[in-house]
Structures are given as structure tokens and as C-alpha cells.
Scaffold this motif. Sequence first.
Motif, PDB file in Angstrom:
ATOM      1  N   HIS A  22      10.091  35.285  20.090  1.00  0.00           N
ATOM      2  CA  HIS A  22       9.604  34.146  20.865  1.00  0.00           C
ATOM      3  C   HIS A  22       9.371  34.468  22.338  1.00  0.00           C
ATOM      4  CE1 HIS A  22      11.862  32.128  17.469  1.00  0.00           C
ATOM      5  NE2 HIS A  22      10.650  31.613  17.347  1.00  0.00           N
ATOM      6  N   ARG A  23      10.062  35.518  22.859  1.00  0.00           N
ATOM      7  CA  ARG A  23       9.925  35.923  24.264  1.00  0.00           C
ATOM      8  C   ARG A  23      10.315  34.792  25.214  1.00  0.00           C
ATOM      9  NH1 ARG A  23       7.348  40.760  24.509  1.00  0.00           N
ATOM     10  NH2 ARG A  23       6.224  41.414  22.645  1.00  0.00           N
ATOM     11  N   ARG A  24      11.331  34.057  24.861  1.00  0.00           N
ATOM     12  CA  ARG A  24      11.815  32.964  25.707  1.00  0.00           C
ATOM     13  C   ARG A  24      13.342  33.022  25.749  1.00  0.00           C
ATOM     14  NH1 ARG A  24       8.101  27.855  23.723  1.00  0.00           N
ATOM     15  NH2 ARG A  24       6.077  28.746  24.325  1.00  0.00           N
TER      16      ARG A  24
ATOM     17  N   SER B 217      15.451  36.878  18.343  1.00  0.00           N
ATOM     18  CA  SER B 217      14.722  35.712  18.842  1.00  0.00           C
ATOM     19  C   SER B 217      13.975  36.032  20.133  1.00  0.00           C
ATOM     20  CB  SER B 217      15.699  34.552  19.072  1.00  0.00           C
ATOM     21  OG  SER B 217      15.026  33.428  19.600  1.00  0.00           O
ATOM     22  N   LEU B 218      14.583  36.823  21.018  1.00  0.00           N
ATOM     23  CA  LEU B 218      13.905  37.202  22.256  1.00  0.00           C
ATOM     24  C   LEU B 218      12.689  38.078  21.968  1.00  0.00           C
ATOM     25  CD1 LEU B 218      14.071  36.967  25.336  1.00  0.00           C
ATOM     26  CD2 LEU B 218      15.448  39.065  25.339  1.00  0.00           C
ATOM     27  N   ALA B 219      12.792  38.940  20.953  1.00  0.00           N
ATOM     28  CA  ALA B 219      11.656  39.789  20.611  1.00  0.00           C
ATOM     29  C   ALA B 219      10.525  38.995  19.965  1.00  0.00           C
ATOM     30  CB  ALA B 219      12.110  40.909  19.679  1.00  0.00           C
TER      31      ALA B 219
END
Length: 579
Positions: free
Chosen positions: A187-189, A183-185
Amino acid sequence: MARAARSRTPHPDRPPRTPHRLLRATPDGVRALPAAVRRAYRSRRKPPTATLPGGAPHRPLRAALGLLAVTVLGAWLGLLLIGSLRVPVGPMDTSMALRPSLTGGTRITVAPLGDLELSSHHAPVRLDVDVDRLDPVRSQALVDHPERFAGLQDEVTRDVGRGARRLALHSCVAVASGAAALSLAVHRRPRRALAAGGLALTLLAACAGTAYATWNPRSVLEPKFSGLLSSAPSVVGNARSIVSEFHVYQKELARLVTNVTKLYDATSTLPAYQPDPTTLRVLHVSDLHLNPAGWGIIASLVKQYRINVIIDTGDTMDHGSAAENHFLDPASSLGAPYVWVRGNHDSRTTQRYLTHRKHVTVLDNGAVTRIAGIRIAGVGDPQFTPDRSVVAAGDPAERTAGGRLADALRTQRLAGTPVDIALAHNPAAATEADGLAPLALAGHLHHREITTLPQGTRLMVEGSTGGGGLRAVQNKKPAPVQASVLYLDRKTKRLQAWDEITLGGLGLSRAEVSRHLPRENRPGATPALRSASLHRPALRPPGRPPFAPGQGLFAPHRVNRFGERSSHPICFSRPRRRR
């Protein structure tokens, strides 16, 4: 002087700066500075809820589905990459892992023996246990001290429980890390990453709750073994111990590890599989259809399982011509008595040829034979379908032939010599034996179907032992080769257990053996149920209908006189006629 005068002349475009204005401008600039900062901050932090790239409106449902998809994929990747855990189980080093699955269950891989599949639970996750190697230090300790084998099952049980708890914690870390990282990769949030990790833990908890609610500890009594066919009986166990030693089979998983440990050990300590001398073994085959490989498979099973009687429910031939008769010659040298009934692809010429072969018994018109203490009656198929000059009569002709078999069974019952097994090629004829014999065998369908008829007779339809014959090459997927080993009690002649053997069809190398138990022999059966299984069903009074008014012949989930529920009935065109 002139330069000094010009310098004191005011600029025509610039208003004169008085001290009062300068003093007033400084506080205004100071007060206006925070507002400018706030406006700039708000312009940069403008929420992206107004429009998406391209001017499309924002949709919360689409965002939620996207988060769910990223979470599921990340959790799966987490389990796949870091979800495996090394766990010592007794003298074995194993790897445990949870894997996504549509059917659930447990799969134990024991190299080089194969796989053992258990229907332990129904959830979207499957437990995989791989036996990696035998630890030399711990195994040598067992070899030096054989008395430790007695406590090995308790040790294995403790190790498995400890490993399961460690695996649960390890899987939580794996799914949360995988979902958060993906998810971090994407959405970057950070907030979305934390939400994905929490959602992954929630999904894993839901799967664990479903597995706990559907947990079936008795699944170890009916394992499905895939791999080396010769090792299956030794790993699964023999029929008598399944029936009589229920307390031991509650720890069958530990018993499996014990057997595998011995198999890995030196040949001097390798335990040999000793068949129970009080159990009768019947090999049920059907529908060879001129496949010469079928004879080799039958001979191998006879030797491996020490078969007492071979029962063939017909369609051994394909066209029934006299030129095919020499195909039947191996029936005399299979290593066990061979009982045969005619199928709809077997002619009268085929039957006459087999009648004169050694160690072969042909049954027709309700004839009865006694082999290895088992009384067997059978009827040949009334139709010969390769003869195109005769119109096939269908199920009415089959039920008429089944009626002759039923009359013979009644005669034997009244004479005090009841029949143990009734044979017919077509299941429509075999159903006429309902209530007159505890077990009826048939074929014809080229796939297995097992059900308990309303009056208590268990009907077992065997698949094609010849894989459908040479006609199987016409299909996109080769038909499997199927046979069954039936374990009968020597005193009561009742079915105690059966092994379903399935081999890959033409061009396929696959072998599966699955163990099954009648309901009355499973743990937890009531004393009344067990005592009822030792008695034959009483003869139906004359004039009594075979089923209640308004109820079909194969009513779903009907409980028979043995206390069994027939949940998978075989349906034919019409109910049988009254007698």
C-alpha cells in the motif's frame, strides 16, 4: 532630445502606473498568496475516495478484505522467516515455532526417532518443537553424575515454560513485523502498515485465547508416534505405568526428553525396554487377503511387543480355494499361539486345513478356548461370498451366527467360566455379544472402528493387516496396513490400553503408533467408575428389551454401565432381536 522625448511617451497598450495603484496592488498580492497555497495543497491532497483507476467507485469492504489478506499473509511470512526460537531444554538444544494449522496441536520432532504428535489444543496455530542436537557439555555432566537424571524432569518442565513465554513474545514481534512490512510494500502508506501490524497482533491474541480455551494437558497420555517403529514403545512407555503411575505421566513431555537423552547417550547407559511381566499382550489382526507381507509384519510385532496371543478375525484368504492353503503355513511359526475365526472369504476347506496346523486354534459355533489365561470364544462367518452360486443372506445371517455365539457366552457365564473376548468376522455378528463379554473383536470393514455398545461391551473392529490384499493396487491410494496390540490385566483380563499400529500401504514407507486408554483408566476417573470397570456386566433379565422404547440400539452419547459415552457408534441395518 528626441530619444528622451520618446522614452517619456506612455505605451499605448499599458495603462499608466500611478503610485496609488502600486501601493494598493502589493497588499492584495500578499493577501491572495495564502489562498493560492491552500488551493494548490488541496488539489494535491484530494482524497482518492471519489473514483478508483478506471472510474470504478471505491468499496470499503473490498479495502478491508484486502487489508486482512495482506495482514494474514504477512503474519504467516513473519512466523515462517523469523518466528523460530532456539530454546535449551535440559541437555537438548531445541527450536520452537508457531505455525499456521487447521487442526492445531503440538508436534515434537526428535531426530532420528521421528515425530510425536499431541492433540494439545484446537486453534489455527500449531506448536512445533524440533530437537536439534544434544549439547555435549550438558550431556557429559549427566553421564558423569547419573543422579541428576532424577531432577531432569523438573528442569525440563521449567525450561519448557520459560521457552513458551519467550516464544509468545517472539511470535508477537514476528507477526507484527511481517504484516507491517508487507502492507508497507503493497500500500506504501505508513498508516496502513501500522493498522496491519495491530491487526496481526489481534489475530495472534485470538488464536492464543482459542488455544488456551481448548488446552488439553492430558493429550500426552495418548500420543501419536511416527517414525522408527522399534523405538515407539520405549518412547511412549508401557501399559502398566500408564495405568498405575498417573502422577508420573502428568509430566510425560519431560519424560520423553529424558528418554531421548538416554537414547543419545552411550550404549552402556541406554535403557532397555522391559515389558511388564504382569500384562497380557494380545495382537489383533484381520483381513490379510493373501498378502504375504502380512506374515512378516505379524512376526515382527510378536517379537517386538512380546505378544502372548495372536487373534485373527478372518478373511485370511481371498478366494478360499485349496490351492491357496499353503499360504497359511507361516501361521504355525509366528512365535505365539494363533487363534482364528473364519471370514466371508475363507472357505470350509480353509478352516479344515488350519485346524490341523500346530499352534493354531480354530473357533466356530461359539467354541471356547483358554490361552495364556484368557478365555476366548468365536464364531465363523456364515457366508462365503466368493461362491457366486449362493445368494448372500446379508446381516440377518450374520445376526443368526451371532446368536449362536451369544448362547455359548450365556452357557459359559452360567457355568461360572465367563468369556473374556468374543470373536466374529462381521461386526453385525459381534454385536450380539453385547453384555455377555467385556471385549468383542471383529474385522471385515478394512478400517478401524471402536465403540462401546449399550450393555457395556467394547467392540473393536480392526483394519486390514494385509492392506486390502493384492486388490489394493486397483485403488488410487494404497490401503494402510493396520494391527493393534491390546494390553490386558492378568488378574481381571480387563483392557488397560491399546496401541494402534499403522504402516504405509504398497510402495509407502510410513509407520505410526498411537496409544489409547479406556476412559476408566484415564486420570480423573471417579472411584466408582474405576471400581465398576473391575466387574463384568450383569446378565440381562429374561424378557427385558435390549434398549428402552423409542431408543435405537446405538443411541448417540449414551452412558453405559461402565460410565463411558459411546459418541462414535457403529450403525447397522436394524437393531438386534430380543431374547
